[in-house]
Design a protein around this motif. Structure first.
Motif, PDB file in Angstrom:
ATOM      1  N   PRO A  34      30.241  34.647  37.066  1.00 50.86           N
ATOM      2  CA  PRO A  34      30.062  36.103  36.613  1.00 50.86           C
ATOM      3  C   PRO A  34      29.637  36.738  38.192  1.00 50.86           C
ATOM      4  O   PRO A  34      28.651  36.587  38.614  1.00 50.86           O
ATOM      5  CB  PRO A  34      29.118  36.156  35.605  1.00 50.86           C
ATOM      6  CG  PRO A  34      29.393  34.676  34.842  1.00 50.86           C
ATOM      7  CD  PRO A  34      29.583  33.837  36.025  1.00 50.86           C
ATOM      8  N   GLY A  35      30.217  37.878  38.494  1.00 55.43           N
ATOM      9  CA  GLY A  35      29.748  38.704  39.353  1.00 55.43           C
ATOM     10  C   GLY A  35      30.421  38.269  40.745  1.00 55.43           C
ATOM     11  O   GLY A  35      30.157  38.879  41.736  1.00 55.43           O
ATOM     12  N   ALA A  36      31.238  37.213  40.747  1.00 56.36           N
ATOM     13  CA  ALA A  36      31.483  36.886  42.080  1.00 56.36           C
ATOM     14  C   ALA A  36      32.863  37.162  42.475  1.00 56.36           C
ATOM     15  O   ALA A  36      33.882  37.703  41.263  1.00 56.36           O
ATOM     16  CB  ALA A  36      31.586  35.360  42.108  1.00 56.36           C
ATOM     17  N   SER A  37      33.297  37.451  43.784  1.00 59.17           N
ATOM     18  CA  SER A  37      34.734  37.841  44.052  1.00 59.17           C
ATOM     19  C   SER A  37      35.468  36.559  44.495  1.00 59.17           C
ATOM     20  O   SER A  37      35.093  36.007  45.349  1.00 59.17           O
ATOM     21  CB  SER A  37      34.781  38.987  45.135  1.00 59.17           C
ATOM     22  OG  SER A  37      36.091  39.271  45.560  1.00 59.17           O
ATOM     23  N   PRO A  38      36.798  36.495  43.883  1.00 56.83           N
ATOM     24  CA  PRO A  38      37.691  35.434  44.318  1.00 56.83           C
ATOM     25  C   PRO A  38      38.053  35.288  45.924  1.00 56.83           C
ATOM     26  O   PRO A  38      37.975  36.586  46.412  1.00 56.83           O
ATOM     27  CB  PRO A  38      38.715  35.436  43.473  1.00 56.83           C
ATOM     28  CG  PRO A  38      38.481  36.224  42.338  1.00 56.83           C
ATOM     29  CD  PRO A  38      37.597  37.065  42.866  1.00 56.83           C
ATOM     30  N   PRO A  39      37.864  34.458  46.676  1.00 56.84           N
ATOM     31  CA  PRO A  39      38.422  34.417  47.831  1.00 56.84           C
ATOM     32  C   PRO A  39      39.855  34.977  48.144  1.00 56.84           C
ATOM     33  O   PRO A  39      40.754  34.863  47.504  1.00 56.84           O
ATOM     34  CB  PRO A  39      38.417  32.867  48.371  1.00 56.84           C
ATOM     35  CG  PRO A  39      37.594  32.250  47.290  1.00 56.84           C
ATOM     36  CD  PRO A  39      37.834  32.833  46.087  1.00 56.84           C
ATOM     37  N   GLY A  40      39.790  35.619  49.160  1.00 59.26           N
ATOM     38  CA  GLY A  40      41.042  36.659  49.684  1.00 59.26           C
ATOM     39  C   GLY A  40      41.152  37.865  48.894  1.00 59.26           C
ATOM     40  O   GLY A  40      42.043  38.524  49.232  1.00 59.26           O
ATOM     41  N   ASN A  41      40.359  38.119  48.052  1.00 63.89           N
ATOM     42  CA  ASN A  41      40.530  39.480  47.225  1.00 63.89           C
ATOM     43  C   ASN A  41      39.716  40.718  48.228  1.00 63.89           C
ATOM     44  O   ASN A  41      38.835  40.348  48.966  1.00 63.89           O
ATOM     45  CB  ASN A  41      39.392  39.746  46.036  1.00 63.89           C
ATOM     46  CG  ASN A  41      40.505  39.150  44.684  1.00 63.89           C
ATOM     47  OD1 ASN A  41      41.528  38.536  44.779  1.00 63.89           O
ATOM     48  ND2 ASN A  41      40.118  39.740  43.550  1.00 63.89           N
ATOM     49  N   CYS A  42      40.413  41.867  47.888  1.00 63.53           N
ATOM     50  CA  CYS A  42      39.801  42.920  48.620  1.00 63.53           C
ATOM     51  C   CYS A  42      38.699  43.419  47.806  1.00 63.53           C
ATOM     52  O   CYS A  42      38.845  43.874  46.845  1.00 63.53           O
ATOM     53  CB  CYS A  42      40.863  44.072  48.872  1.00 63.53           C
ATOM     54  SG  CYS A  42      40.507  45.757  49.277  1.00 63.53           S
ATOM     55  N   LYS A  43      37.617  43.704  48.522  1.00 59.16           N
ATOM     56  CA  LYS A  43      36.363  44.108  47.713  1.00 59.16           C
ATOM     57  C   LYS A  43      36.090  45.627  47.942  1.00 59.16           C
ATOM     58  O   LYS A  43      36.112  45.982  48.987  1.00 59.16           O
ATOM     59  CB  LYS A  43      35.266  43.284  48.273  1.00 59.16           C
ATOM     60  CG  LYS A  43      35.087  41.936  47.891  1.00 59.16           C
ATOM     61  CD  LYS A  43      33.971  41.168  48.419  1.00 59.16           C
ATOM     62  CE  LYS A  43      34.124  40.909  49.849  1.00 59.16           C
ATOM     63  NZ  LYS A  43      32.880  39.910  50.526  1.00 59.16           N
TER      64      LYS A  43
END
Length: 223
Positions: A34-43
């Motif tokens: 929860p709260g993490a951004s998958p690798p490679g995603n544009c934040k």
């Protein structure tokens, strides 16, 4: 700003020296943590509340960027797009982008200038236009803002205010005392805490209710 606060909304991003490669579309819209951004995603940072959030949210929907946001989480994944939306106070977004913690964000010009960070301005989004004004009580009948030099100014934008009064102070040989407050600056004059305030003016309603007038415009900004 939240700084009526947000002149035309403006999108910012940092420049990356690394090669990004191709984005990989996600097949799942759930986060392993929860709260993490998958690798490679544009934040992508957007304001978490207020009128600017409503405008930005409508813009995202119109662009086909849909998301599911879990209760109490300030991070959400876009549906079928490699985008992680991060919901932040508008006043923090410029620093997050400038320091490289997120890739792109939407906030006001005022926030960027006051934060003192270097970011790339991508696009004016065309909403939230307002002006940064020096406001003084009507009873003072201020017609020349330079007469306030050497006095007490309360504002949420101390750096921009000091930058504005600096040349006037130097010319007059005085020092304007600038005090920072995070909100409700319009009450400062009525409470005897300031001779004038510097704040954003969109429609002027709050200023008139507080019996203040605009003694001078410092800048016109976009949100």
């Amino acid at each position: 700003s939240t700084r009526a606060r947000r002149h035309f909304a403006i999108a910012y991003r940092i420049e990356s020296k690394e090669s990004t490669g191709e984005y990989l579309l996600q097949t799942s819209n759930t986060m392993s943590t929860p709260g993490a951004s998958p690798p490679g995603n544009c934040k992508f940072a957007i304001p978490k509340k207020g009128r600017l959030f409503e405008k930005v949210n409508a813009m995202l929907k119109g662009a086909g960027i849909n998301y599911r946001r879990e209760a109490r989480l300030d991070v959400a994944l876009a549906v079928d797009l490699p985008i992680t939306l991060i919901f932040l106070p508008a006043s923090d977004i410029a620093k997050y982008v400038g320091e490289g913690n997120v890739d792109i964000g939407i906030t006001g010009v005022d926030i960027v200038r006051e934060s003192g960070v270097e970011v790339e301005r991508i696009m004016d989004l065309g909403f939230g236009k307002c002006k940064l004004c020096v406001q003084a009580p009507v009873a003072k009948n201020i017609t020349d803002v330079s007469t306030l030099a050497g006095g007490r100014i309360v504002t949420s934008f101390p750096d921009m205010t000091k930058e504005f009064f600096g040349p006037i102070d130097k010319e007059k040989g005085v020092e304007t005392k600038v005090k920072f407050v995070s909100g409700s600056v319009e009450a400062a004059c009525g409470l005897g805490l300031a001779d004038a305030v510097v704040d954003l003016v969109e429609t002027g309603t709050t200023m008139r209710v507080s019996s203040c007038l605009c003694g001078g415009e410092m800048d016109e900004m976009n949100r």
